[in-house]
Structure formats: structure tokens, C-alpha cells
Design a protein around this motif. Structure first.
Motif, PDB file in Angstrom:
ATOM      1  N   PHE A  28       0.836  -1.208   0.000  1.00 23.24           N
ATOM      2  CA  PHE A  28       0.000   0.000   0.000  1.00 23.24           C
ATOM      3  C   PHE A  28       0.866   1.251   0.000  1.00 23.24           C
ATOM      4  N   GLN A  29       1.897   1.264   0.862  1.00 21.19           N
ATOM      5  CA  GLN A  29       2.768   2.431   0.956  1.00 21.19           C
ATOM      6  C   GLN A  29       3.573   2.625  -0.323  1.00 21.19           C
ATOM      7  N   LEU A  30       4.025   1.516  -0.934  1.00 18.05           N
ATOM      8  CA  LEU A  30       4.783   1.619  -2.179  1.00 18.05           C
ATOM      9  C   LEU A  30       3.912   2.205  -3.278  1.00 18.05           C
ATOM     10  N   VAL A  31       2.663   1.759  -3.362  1.00 16.60           N
ATOM     11  CA  VAL A  31       1.743   2.305  -4.360  1.00 16.60           C
ATOM     12  C   VAL A  31       1.556   3.806  -4.156  1.00 16.60           C
ATOM     13  N   ARG A  32       1.346   4.220  -2.893  1.00 20.06           N
ATOM     14  CA  ARG A  32       1.172   5.643  -2.601  1.00 20.06           C
ATOM     15  C   ARG A  32       2.424   6.441  -2.969  1.00 20.06           C
ATOM     16  N   ASP A  33       3.596   5.887  -2.646  1.00 15.77           N
ATOM     17  CA  ASP A  33       4.859   6.563  -2.958  1.00 15.77           C
ATOM     18  C   ASP A  33       5.000   6.773  -4.461  1.00 15.77           C
ATOM     19  N   MET A  34       4.766   5.700  -5.235  1.00 19.89           N
ATOM     20  CA  MET A  34       4.973   5.770  -6.677  1.00 19.89           C
ATOM     21  C   MET A  34       3.912   6.642  -7.351  1.00 19.89           C
ATOM     22  N   LEU A  35       2.694   6.627  -6.827  1.00 15.40           N
ATOM     23  CA  LEU A  35       1.667   7.526  -7.365  1.00 15.40           C
ATOM     24  C   LEU A  35       2.063   8.974  -7.165  1.00 15.40           C
ATOM     25  N   THR A  36       2.618   9.277  -5.990  1.00 16.68           N
ATOM     26  CA  THR A  36       3.066  10.638  -5.704  1.00 16.68           C
ATOM     27  C   THR A  36       4.155  11.067  -6.677  1.00 16.68           C
ATOM     28  N   ASN A  37       4.985  10.107  -7.085  1.00 21.33           N
ATOM     29  CA  ASN A  37       6.085  10.416  -7.997  1.00 21.33           C
ATOM     30  C   ASN A  37       5.662  10.393  -9.458  1.00 21.33           C
ATOM     31  N   GLY A  38       4.358  10.177  -9.696  1.00 23.54           N
ATOM     32  CA  GLY A  38       3.857  10.261 -11.064  1.00 23.54           C
ATOM     33  C   GLY A  38       3.976   8.987 -11.873  1.00 23.54           C
ATOM     34  N   ALA A  39       4.262   7.867 -11.235  1.00 23.60           N
ATOM     35  CA  ALA A  39       4.383   6.597 -11.960  1.00 23.60           C
ATOM     36  C   ALA A  39       3.014   6.138 -12.459  1.00 23.60           C
ATOM     37  N   GLY A  40       3.020   5.401 -13.561  1.00 27.69           N
ATOM     38  CA  GLY A  40       1.783   4.884 -14.126  1.00 27.69           C
ATOM     39  C   GLY A  40       1.321   3.624 -13.421  1.00 27.69           C
ATOM     40  N   ALA A  41       0.051   3.280 -13.605  1.00 32.67           N
ATOM     41  CA  ALA A  41      -0.528   2.121 -12.924  1.00 32.67           C
ATOM     42  C   ALA A  41       0.180   0.818 -13.289  1.00 32.67           C
ATOM     43  N   SER A  42       0.546   0.662 -14.548  1.00 31.65           N
ATOM     44  CA  SER A  42       1.198  -0.576 -14.981  1.00 31.65           C
ATOM     45  C   SER A  42       2.568  -0.736 -14.329  1.00 31.65           C
ATOM     46  N   ALA A  43       3.338   0.348 -14.263  1.00 37.04           N
ATOM     47  CA  ALA A  43       4.663   0.301 -13.645  1.00 37.04           C
ATOM     48  C   ALA A  43       4.546   0.013 -12.152  1.00 37.04           C
ATOM     49  N   ILE A  44       3.547   0.609 -11.524  1.00 37.72           N
ATOM     50  CA  ILE A  44       3.348   0.392 -10.088  1.00 37.72           C
ATOM     51  C   ILE A  44       2.927  -1.047  -9.830  1.00 37.72           C
ATOM     52  N   ALA A  45       2.048  -1.568 -10.673  1.00 40.62           N
ATOM     53  CA  ALA A  45       1.605  -2.951 -10.517  1.00 40.62           C
ATOM     54  C   ALA A  45       2.780  -3.913 -10.603  1.00 40.62           C
ATOM     55  N   LYS A  46       3.691  -3.662 -11.534  1.00 40.55           N
ATOM     56  CA  LYS A  46       4.863  -4.519 -11.690  1.00 40.55           C
ATOM     57  C   LYS A  46       5.773  -4.432 -10.471  1.00 40.55           C
ATOM     58  N   ALA A  47       5.990  -3.221  -9.961  1.00 45.35           N
ATOM     59  CA  ALA A  47       6.895  -3.031  -8.823  1.00 45.35           C
ATOM     60  C   ALA A  47       6.310  -3.589  -7.533  1.00 45.35           C
ATOM     61  N   SER A  48       5.002  -3.461  -7.365  1.00 47.34           N
ATOM     62  CA  SER A  48       4.354  -3.882  -6.114  1.00 47.34           C
ATOM     63  C   SER A  48       3.838  -5.309  -6.159  1.00 47.34           C
ATOM     64  N   LYS A  49       3.852  -5.894  -7.376  1.00 47.55           N
ATOM     65  CA  LYS A  49       3.331  -7.253  -7.586  1.00 47.55           C
ATOM     66  C   LYS A  49       1.830  -7.329  -7.280  1.00 47.55           C
ATOM     67  N   LEU A  50       1.131  -6.239  -7.570  1.00 51.45           N
ATOM     68  CA  LEU A  50      -0.324  -6.195  -7.447  1.00 51.45           C
ATOM     69  C   LEU A  50      -0.935  -6.104  -8.836  1.00 51.45           C
ATOM     70  N   THR A  51      -2.223  -6.367  -8.946  1.00 51.17           N
ATOM     71  CA  THR A  51      -2.882  -6.203 -10.228  1.00 51.17           C
ATOM     72  C   THR A  51      -3.072  -4.714 -10.512  1.00 51.17           C
ATOM     73  N   ARG A  52      -3.195  -4.401 -11.779  1.00 51.71           N
ATOM     74  CA  ARG A  52      -3.399  -3.012 -12.170  1.00 51.71           C
ATOM     75  C   ARG A  52      -4.712  -2.488 -11.584  1.00 51.71           C
ATOM     76  N   GLN A  53      -5.728  -3.354 -11.506  1.00 51.74           N
ATOM     77  CA  GLN A  53      -7.020  -2.951 -10.958  1.00 51.74           C
ATOM     78  C   GLN A  53      -6.898  -2.571  -9.481  1.00 51.74           C
ATOM     79  N   THR A  54      -6.074  -3.317  -8.740  1.00 50.40           N
ATOM     80  CA  THR A  54      -5.873  -3.008  -7.323  1.00 50.40           C
ATOM     81  C   THR A  54      -5.183  -1.661  -7.164  1.00 50.40           C
ATOM     82  N   VAL A  55      -4.193  -1.414  -7.994  1.00 51.48           N
ATOM     83  CA  VAL A  55      -3.480  -0.126  -7.953  1.00 51.48           C
ATOM     84  C   VAL A  55      -4.447   1.026  -8.221  1.00 51.48           C
ATOM     85  N   LEU A  56      -5.278   0.867  -9.235  1.00 58.24           N
ATOM     86  CA  LEU A  56      -6.233   1.922  -9.584  1.00 58.24           C
ATOM     87  C   LEU A  56      -7.265   2.126  -8.468  1.00 58.24           C
TER      88      LEU A  56
END
Length: 210
Positions: free
Chosen positions: A164-192
Motif C-alpha cells: 500500500f505504501q509503495l503504491v502511494r509513494d509511486m503515485l506521488t512520484n507520477g508513476a503509471g498504474a502498470s509500472a506500479i503494478a509490476k513493482a508492487s506485484k499487485l494487479t493493475r485494478q488493485t493499484v487503480l
């Protein structure tokens, strides 16, 4: 010359091990880890933390300091700027795992220095803004959780506190959902879902004691 990872966690739900694993997976060869547990980056300066003090003592010219992101150094705009600039003056390079940013005092070109300093200021401001947004999300999450009984706490989240914290961090830095999903090992839908409803995402973690 040593490569030192500095990790900081402010709650028992976060782990130093996760930050170290993330750094090594990103290709950093870590010689040592310095970590502070249960310490707020918003209210406590790096030099005032028990291990932060040790970090100042052990780093030497030519060493590299690795952090997950600049918010590990602090959550206050002025503090982060001061820390990074002080280390650079000492000949220490700062590198971030997220976005793979590098800050050092090698350049003597005034234009490049201005660009570097502007980027440091921007990232420091983002760190403080993120901290304030996280506090608001936590308040919203707690308020939302209080309206639910344990019986109706819903499905267990598919993410943990670190993700959860990694997703928030990367969203703050402007990362896209697909990149965040790959880094966090979550689905793109969960990130969104976390992006659109951070308060409810926080509430789900709280409801399950995560």
C-alpha cells in the motif's frame, strides 16, 4: 568506498527487510544497512534519530547513501533539502531506489547545479505533501473503519501495508498504474482502486489489523 542503505519505518506494519530487498532487486550492491524503527520523518530530523546520528558519523567522502526515496530522510521540506545538500558537500552521493535518482556534488556547471537543486527542492516538497496526504488518508480510513463492525469488515485486502505504501509513494512520484503494478506485484485494478479511494484502502487494512 561503501554503499550504505538507510531505511526508516514509522509503524510496526512496515519492515526494514522490505526496503532492503527492494534495493537489492533494483541492482544496488549494499555493503551495510542503517535503520531507524518507529520514527516519524515528519517530526524528527535525521540527525536527531538514533541511527541517523550514526549515519552522519560513518559516511565518508566517496561513499554512496541509498534510500528507497527521499522521504526516508525526512518528510519536512527544509529538512530534506538540508540533509541532501549537506551530504553532497561532504562528497557523498545520494541515490534513490524509486525512480533511480542520483544526487552528488560533482558538477561545477552553474546551470546543472541549478537544475539539480530545483529537482531536490521539488522532491523534498513532494515528500512533505505526501506525508500530509497520508495523514489525511489515515484519518479518513479510521473514520470509515469506525462505521463498520468486525462482522461487516469485508473481504481481506489483496495488498499488505508495505505494498500500500509503495503504491502511494509511486503515485506521488507520477508513476503509471502498470509500472506500479509490476513493482508492487499487485494487479493493475488493485493499484487503480487504491489510487481512486485511498481512504477506503487504508480502512480495509485497519479493519483487518494490517
Amino acid at each position: 568506498m561503501s554503499v550504505i542503505l538507510y531505511a526508516r519505518v514509522s509503524t510496526t506494519d512496515q519492515t526494514i527487510e522490505h526496503q532492503e530487498t527492494q534495493a537489492r532487486r533494483a541492482g544496488f550492491e549494499i555493503d551495510g544497512v542503517v535503520s531507524d524503527h518507529g520514527t516519524s520523518g515528519l517530526s524528527t530530523k535525521l540527525a536527531e534519530r538514533s541511527e541517523g546520528k550514526r549515519l552522519y558519523d560513518m559516511l565518508r567522502k566517496g561513499d554512496t547513501l541509498v534510500v528507497r526515496w527521499v522521504d526516508r530522510l525526512g518528510r519536512n521540506y527544509q529538512d530534506v533539502c538540508d540533509v541532501i545538500r549537506e551530504f553532497m558537500r561532504k562528497g557523498i552521493t545520494i541515490r534513490t531506489v524509486i525512480n533511480n535518482m542520483t544526487f552528488d556534488g560533482a558538477t561545477t556547471d552553474p546551470i546543472q547545479q541549478a537544475v539539480r537543486d530545483a529537482l531536490i527542492a521539488f522532491m523534498a516538497a513532494t515528500a512533505q505533501a505526501q506525508a500530509e496526504a497520508t495523514k489525511e488518508a489515515q484519518k479518513a480510513g479510521i473514520a470509515h473503519a469506525k462505521t463498520k463492525t468486525v462482522k461487516y469488515r469485508g473481504r481481506k485486502p489483496t495488498y499488505d501495508r508495505d505494498q500500500f505504501q509503495l503504491v502511494r509513494d509511486m503515485l506521488t512520484n507520477g508513476a503509471g498504474a502498470s509500472a506500479i503494478a509490476k513493482a508492487s506485484k499487485l494487479t493493475r485494478q488493485t493499484v487503480l482502486r487504491i489510487k481512486s479511494e485511498p481512504g477506503q484502502a487504508e480502512a480495509a487494512l485497519l479493519a483487518w489489523g494490517l
